[in-house]
Design an enzyme around this catalytic site. Sequence first.
Site, short mmCIF file in Angstrom:
data_model
loop_
_atom_site.label_atom_id
_atom_site.label_comp_id
_atom_site.label_asym_id
_atom_site.label_seq_id
_atom_site.Cartn_x
_atom_site.Cartn_y
_atom_site.Cartn_z
N CYS A 123 -8.39 0.26 35.43
CA CYS A 123 -9.70 1.00 35.09
C CYS A 123 -10.22 -0.38 33.86
O CYS A 123 -11.31 0.40 33.58
CB CYS A 123 -10.35 2.22 35.13
SG CYS A 123 -8.98 3.02 33.36
N ASP A 176 8.12 9.45 30.74
CA ASP A 176 7.58 8.22 30.55
C ASP A 176 7.86 7.20 31.45
O ASP A 176 9.43 7.32 32.34
CB ASP A 176 8.04 7.62 28.89
CG ASP A 176 7.84 6.04 29.04
OD1 ASP A 176 7.77 5.47 28.90
OD2 ASP A 176 8.09 6.12 27.28
N LYS A 189 -5.53 11.01 42.56
CA LYS A 189 -4.86 9.85 43.63
C LYS A 189 -3.99 10.73 44.79
O LYS A 189 -3.71 10.94 45.91
CB LYS A 189 -4.61 8.74 43.09
CG LYS A 189 -6.07 7.68 42.57
CD LYS A 189 -5.08 6.49 42.00
CE LYS A 189 -6.20 5.65 41.20
NZ LYS A 189 -6.42 5.84 40.39
N PRO A 247 -5.06 12.41 35.68
CA PRO A 247 -5.37 14.00 36.51
C PRO A 247 -5.24 14.65 37.35
O PRO A 247 -5.10 15.25 37.88
CB PRO A 247 -6.31 14.56 36.02
CG PRO A 247 -7.17 13.06 36.15
CD PRO A 247 -6.03 11.83 35.72
N ARG A 278 -1.52 17.23 30.63
CA ARG A 278 -2.75 16.18 31.66
C ARG A 278 -1.75 17.09 33.58
O ARG A 278 -2.56 16.49 34.04
CB ARG A 278 -2.61 15.03 31.24
CG ARG A 278 -3.35 14.66 30.41
CD ARG A 278 -3.22 13.18 29.79
NE ARG A 278 -3.51 12.03 31.12
CZ ARG A 278 -4.32 11.88 31.39
NH1 ARG A 278 -6.15 11.93 31.66
NH2 ARG A 278 -4.30 10.47 32.70
#
Length: 418
Positions: free
Chosen positions: A352, A283, A240, A237, A260
Amino acid sequence: MSDNRFFYVDSLKDILKNGVSLGTIKDQIKEDEKAFFNMLFMKTFRQLTFIKDDVLPLFVKKKIAKKQEILEYVLYLGISEILFLDTPDYAVINSYVDVAKKKTDKFGGNFVNAVLRNVARKKDELLQNRKTKTFSKDFINILKQDYNETEINEMEEFANIEPMLDLSFKPNKEIIFDDSVLLDFNTLRLPSNTKVKNLKGFDEGLFWVQDASSSLAVKVLDMDLTGKNVLDLCAAPGGKTAQLLSRGAKVTAVDISLDRLEKLKENIKRLKLDNNLNIICSDALKLDLDEKFDIVLIDAPCSATGTFRRHPEIIHTKKFDDVKKMARLQSDILDKSLSFLKDDGILIYATCSLSKMEGEVQIKNFIKKHQELNILPIKIQGTDKMLTHEGFLRILPQHLKDFFGTDGFFVACLQRKN
């Protein structure tokens, strides 16, 4: 309220059995129901191992027949609400008995009635004897590949702690609020119940919400980013992206999700940072660009096991096969990213995930395949205990134990030799 619980039971089954995301379910909830829904589901996921392993076996002696498996989900929510929420017991029991009868039959309703009444009678005893037990067997199996029992237990201590609210802010726009703490690496941490839109400076676009761990991926760039061309892969989202733009970079943000990306666009517009932003919906593996970039940042799709504090459903939905599947995708994205990187260019890989297969092992294998890459050892104030001997960042929840934990995260910084 009973009618809502029909939807809640179906939703819990969709999440645990069919892999539907909690976020997708939340989008279907009416605004005035969201607070209760969120409280019930977060509490249920955080206590589900305790409910399954310690509570249900006391009152259910036989395995529930497959054709009536919906009763399991009825009981998970009913027990969670009786033990951990303030709803009167009689209201909880009546509501879930009604759901059970209509989802199965009279006998299913009687079964749920008996179990929930017994749980309500023994509520105090059950809570007094409760152990801190949150991680599922599958989740522990993922962690056991890389961590010892002590490390896993330390992570589990943070599973029931509500994550704090972390803010990143524009350079030279440091703000301190009441009840806030400034972490060593310039993240501002506030209580979890803070209403971010009510904070002074929100409308002016001075800061954005971003977990402390996530913010470190861009902070590894110890250089002037003014005018640097950056490719931000899997960008939404946009935390960064905002960091890069706020430091003067020209950013091409790529993500596969149009929804998003719309959210990213809204966030960047509020921050008044949209002048040097190019957005592409694609993609990452099919991206076709002639341009080469000074910096490529990959915020890689992953098992997301490091976000278990914010997304406790992950504790019950992820298996080691999911880690292996994501590692294969990450490897392909890393290979693809090199086609966009200049000589002497810097590649940042962030994820993450707590799994080293998606972090340390992934990058070591990548470097073996592409020997034109060097590791740039990371140096960020306040991260000494997070640094690996190779020069990567491996962030665990307990690394910020004095500040209520943080998300698990991994960052590597590489440079292509000229």
